[in-house]
Design an enzyme around this catalytic site. Structure first.
Site, short mmCIF file in Angstrom:
data_model
loop_
_atom_site.label_atom_id
_atom_site.label_comp_id
_atom_site.label_asym_id
_atom_site.label_seq_id
_atom_site.Cartn_x
_atom_site.Cartn_y
_atom_site.Cartn_z
N CYS A 141 -3.69 4.84 13.56
CA CYS A 141 -4.63 4.43 14.59
C CYS A 141 -5.61 3.38 14.08
CB CYS A 141 -5.42 5.60 15.16
SG CYS A 141 -4.42 6.90 15.85
N ARG A 149 -1.53 0.14 9.66
CA ARG A 149 -1.86 1.55 9.55
C ARG A 149 -0.82 2.43 10.24
NH1 ARG A 149 -7.96 1.64 8.99
NH2 ARG A 149 -7.99 3.71 9.86
N TRP A 176 -1.26 6.19 16.95
CA TRP A 176 -0.15 6.89 16.31
C TRP A 176 -0.25 8.32 16.84
CZ3 TRP A 176 1.39 10.85 13.06
CH2 TRP A 176 2.60 10.65 12.36
N ASN A 213 -10.21 7.43 16.89
CA ASN A 213 -9.36 7.79 15.74
C ASN A 213 -9.78 9.17 15.29
OD1 ASN A 213 -8.30 5.25 15.83
ND2 ASN A 213 -9.15 4.57 13.88
N GLY A 214 -8.83 9.99 14.89
CA GLY A 214 -9.17 11.32 14.38
C GLY A 214 -8.54 12.41 15.23
N GLU A 256 9.02 8.13 -8.25
CA GLU A 256 8.40 7.06 -7.47
C GLU A 256 9.46 6.07 -6.97
OE1 GLU A 256 5.90 6.62 -5.93
OE2 GLU A 256 5.79 4.47 -5.61
N LYS A 311 10.27 5.33 -3.00
CA LYS A 311 10.18 3.96 -2.47
C LYS A 311 11.46 3.59 -1.75
CE LYS A 311 7.01 3.23 -2.82
NZ LYS A 311 5.65 3.50 -3.20
N GLU A 358 11.85 5.59 1.56
CA GLU A 358 10.86 5.17 2.55
C GLU A 358 11.28 3.95 3.33
OE1 GLU A 358 7.27 4.54 0.19
OE2 GLU A 358 6.10 5.37 1.83
N HIS A 401 21.93 22.05 -13.98
CA HIS A 401 21.44 23.29 -13.35
C HIS A 401 21.61 23.24 -11.84
CE1 HIS A 401 19.89 24.72 -17.16
NE2 HIS A 401 19.43 23.49 -17.37
N LYS A 429 0.46 3.89 7.13
CA LYS A 429 -0.11 3.53 5.83
C LYS A 429 -1.12 4.58 5.36
CE LYS A 429 -0.85 1.01 2.22
NZ LYS A 429 0.16 1.14 1.16
C1 AGP Z 1 3.61 5.40 -0.61
O1 AGP Z 1 4.63 4.46 -0.68
C2 AGP Z 1 3.63 6.22 0.57
N1 AGP Z 1 3.52 5.43 1.75
C3 AGP Z 1 2.84 7.50 0.61
O2 AGP Z 1 3.56 8.42 -0.15
C4 AGP Z 1 1.38 7.48 0.14
O3 AGP Z 1 1.33 7.26 -1.24
C5 AGP Z 1 0.73 8.83 0.51
O4 AGP Z 1 0.70 8.95 1.89
C6 AGP Z 1 -0.66 8.97 -0.05
O5 AGP Z 1 -1.52 8.00 0.46
P1 AGP Z 1 -2.91 7.70 -0.22
O6 AGP Z 1 -2.65 7.21 -1.60
O7 AGP Z 1 -3.53 6.68 0.66
O8 AGP Z 1 -3.69 8.99 -0.24
#
Ligand code: AGP
Length: 592
Positions: free
Chosen positions: A2, A27, A72, A98-99, A469, A473, A476, A492, A587
């Site tokens: 949002c 966002r 959103w 927002n919220g 990580e 990525k 995502e 395992h 985001k």
């Molecule tokens: C990262 O690529 C992701 N979009 C996601 O995992 C992100 O790191 C997570 O939502 C945490 O966000 P923040 O670091 O803003 O708290």
């Protein structure tokens, strides 16, 4: 999740509001809307993009006041009716929010008893009506706002105007950011400063339970009791909040390529004249604590996994928790724990929940964040900023490297170990090498894996943390199912999934675990996997896919994470996907 923009008295509110909505769209949103005053309140809204919204509003809009929102969906499906702005029953209040309102059902019951009815399913519509109810009862907006602050539970950033006054915007804030931008003959509101920097560099950040009465030539801030509050105006570093793509086709690749400058900026900020420059009280508190607890989500959690190792290296025991897990079963190992929270956005709801518990238990805490002025920045005991510049792409890249770098520096500062700085500079040489020479090779690997349904990353120790990580990525933004497995865990269970042709991407950069990893490669190869190995020179074999110069092995997440980021980027690109805004993701995850 949002975004809010609002303008009053501006020459062209439409231009500001639409540019602002575009800027905030990173966002994440599923619908968008605007409202303005011209012969009454006019609202245009729909499911879909800001571009679509622009195509349904009149070409010329004559107005002195305008608000806009990207939504959103949380309460209620992403439908046109649920899209903001919302209008109250008697058409007196027009609001964006927002919220999340926690007690909206109770408030709705109250309004139903007062014969209000509702067209949608959102919690925001309830607030539009509650504001209207008290506005009509009390006869003025300020008293109505005081009632809202008193009665409404949850998080909110509200911006609204009334049908009786086309010259005043109202902004109310609790646990969701809201910033006022001060102009000459106009004033602006937005959920962060970025949409406003083209118009002003003077801002007021509302604190929780404060509200602003915003007119074109005057802004007055009040506390929850309606008493005027004197606020400092602040200015922001334009470069750090700029959304300029600087000629890159996507934010993600721009942000990957900003990794070296991000690391260098951290070094110049927190290491000067041969010494680490952290708040001495923070360092004392860290030294006195007997256990460090890392809490974060997603990529930031992965940075915390690495950070834990750094503190262990300097004899601090450490635990790592996913915020949404810890929040419901908080544990505090050690007698004097110190909590380090990590969040790029500083607005992640799961982590804000944790901070509430941390504060209730009087635990010492630090937030590492990229967003000064964010909820976590303002409410934590200590805060260290990443200074990475705004990260727009949903897939976090430069912020991850910055988090790891800053954690390494903080841990090293406990023992005044300055050798880290040279190690960091060496690892940047590897990053530059990857940027300058390895992209064609990574693109070739991307082409080979882009049509696969499943894929594995393998690594041990630091290489395992990096694999986590890398895997996140890829999934995502390319929507390929990917799992990261510690090499030692393969037998395992996960090895059952290895079949002919499945890609397995292996990191071998840690001398301690390299030979075990070679064993793992043989195990998956003999079951038909197609292995792509990323290795450092000393540990490499001729058949490896990517061989990079040697660096201090504990800095893998700085030195070679770019390979994983580029790979995810090129796979998503070759599949024609929306790299910067992958489906279903936002985001900043501002709801739990
Ligand atoms: C990262 O690529 C992701 N979009 C996601 O995992 C992100 O790191 C997570 O939502 C945490 O966000 P923040 O670091 O803003 O708290």
């Amino acid at each position: 999740m949002c975004g809010i923009v609002g303008a009053v008295g501006f020459i062209s509110p439409k231009e500001y509001v639409f540019k602002g909505l575009k800027m905030l769209d990173y966002r994440g949103y599923d619908s968008a809307g605007v409202a303005y005053f011209n012969n009454g309140i006019q609202i245009y809204k729909d499911v879909g993009s800001v571009e679509h919204l622009l195509s349904i509003v009149p070409e010329t809009i004559n107005t002195n006041i305008m608000i806009g929102h990207t939504r959103w969906a949380t309460h209620g499906a992403p439908t046109k009716l649920n899209t903001h702005p919302h209008l109250s029953f008697n058409k007196k209040i027009c609001i964006v929010h927002n919220g999340v309102i926690e007690n909206y059902k109770e408030l709705k019951r109250f309004l139903l008893e007062k014969k209000y009815s509702f067209y949608g399913e959102t919690d925001t519509e309830i607030i539009a009506n509650l504001l209207e109810y008290y506005y009509l009862e009390k006869g003025n907006v300020i008293d109505a706002i005081k009632m809202i602050i008193l009665l409404v539970k949850g998080s909110y950033a509200f911006t609204f105007f009334t049908s009786d006054d086309a010259n005043t915007l109202y902004a109310i804030k609790k646990a969701s950011p809201l910033v006022i931008g001060l102009g000459n003959g106009f004033n602006l509101v937005a959920s962060d400063a970025s949409p406003m920097i083209e118009y002003t560099n003077e801002f007021i950040e509302l604190d929780d339970l404060e509200f602003g009465v915003v007119k074109k030539d005057k802004v007055v801030i009040y506390n929850k009791d309606g008493e005027e509050v004197k606020k400092e105006t602040i200015s922001k570093d334009v470069e750090l909040i700029s959304h300029d793509l600087k000629g890159y086709p996507h934010y993600m690749i721009k942000e990957i390529e900003e990794i070296p400058q991000t690391v260098k900026r951290l070094i110049s900020t927190y290491f000067q004249k041969g010494k680490y420059q952290f708040d001495p009280e923070l360092i004392d508190d860290l030294k006195e604590s007997d256990h460090i607890i890392f809490i974060a989500c997603g990529t930031s959690y992965h940075a915390g996994l690495v950070g834990g190792r750094y503190f262990e290296k300097y004899n601090k025991s450490a635990s790592r928790f996913i915020a949404s897990e810890w929040a419901f079963h908080p544990t505090y190992p050690g007698k004097k724990p110190f909590i380090i929270m990590i969040s790029q956005s500083g607005e992640t709801a799961d982590l804000i929940h944790c901070l509430k518990i941390i504060k209730e238990n009087n635990l010492k805490n630090l937030i590492i964040t990229n967003t000064g002025g964010s909820t976590l920045d303002r409410n934590s005991m200590y805060s260290l900023l990443l200074h990475s510049g705004v990260e727009v792409s949903v897939a976090s890249t430069k912020a991850y490297v910055a988090q790891v770098t800053l954690l390494a520096m903080l841990a090293a500062s406990l023992s005044k170990d300055v050798s880290l700085i040279d190690d960091l500079m060496d690892s940047l040489d590897v990053v530059y090498d990857i940027q300058n020479h390895y992209k064609p090779l990574i693109m070739r690997v991307a082409n080979k894996i882009k049509d696969k349904k499943n894929l594995f990353y393998l690594g041990r120790s630091f290489d395992y943390f990096l694999s986590l990580e890398a895997s996140l990525k890829l999934k995502e933004i390319s929507y390929i199912h990917s799992e990261a497995i510690p090499g030692g865990e393969l037998k395992h269970g996960p090895i059952a999934l290895i079949e002919k042709g499945i890609p397995v991407i292996v990191f071998i950069t840690d001398p301690e675990t390299a030979s075990s990893m070679r064993g793992n490669i043989e195990e998956v190869k003999s079951r038909g996997a197609k292995v792509y190995t990323i290795a450092t020179k000393k540990l490499s074999r001729p058949e490896d896919t990517i061989i990079v110069e040697d660096y201090a092995y504990y800095l893998s997440s700085v030195a070679v994470s770019s390979i994983a980021f580029y790979l995810a980027y090129y796979v998503a690109l070759s599949k024609g996907l929306n790299v910067d805004k992958p489906r279903n993701l936002a985001k900043s995850v501002t709801v739990e």
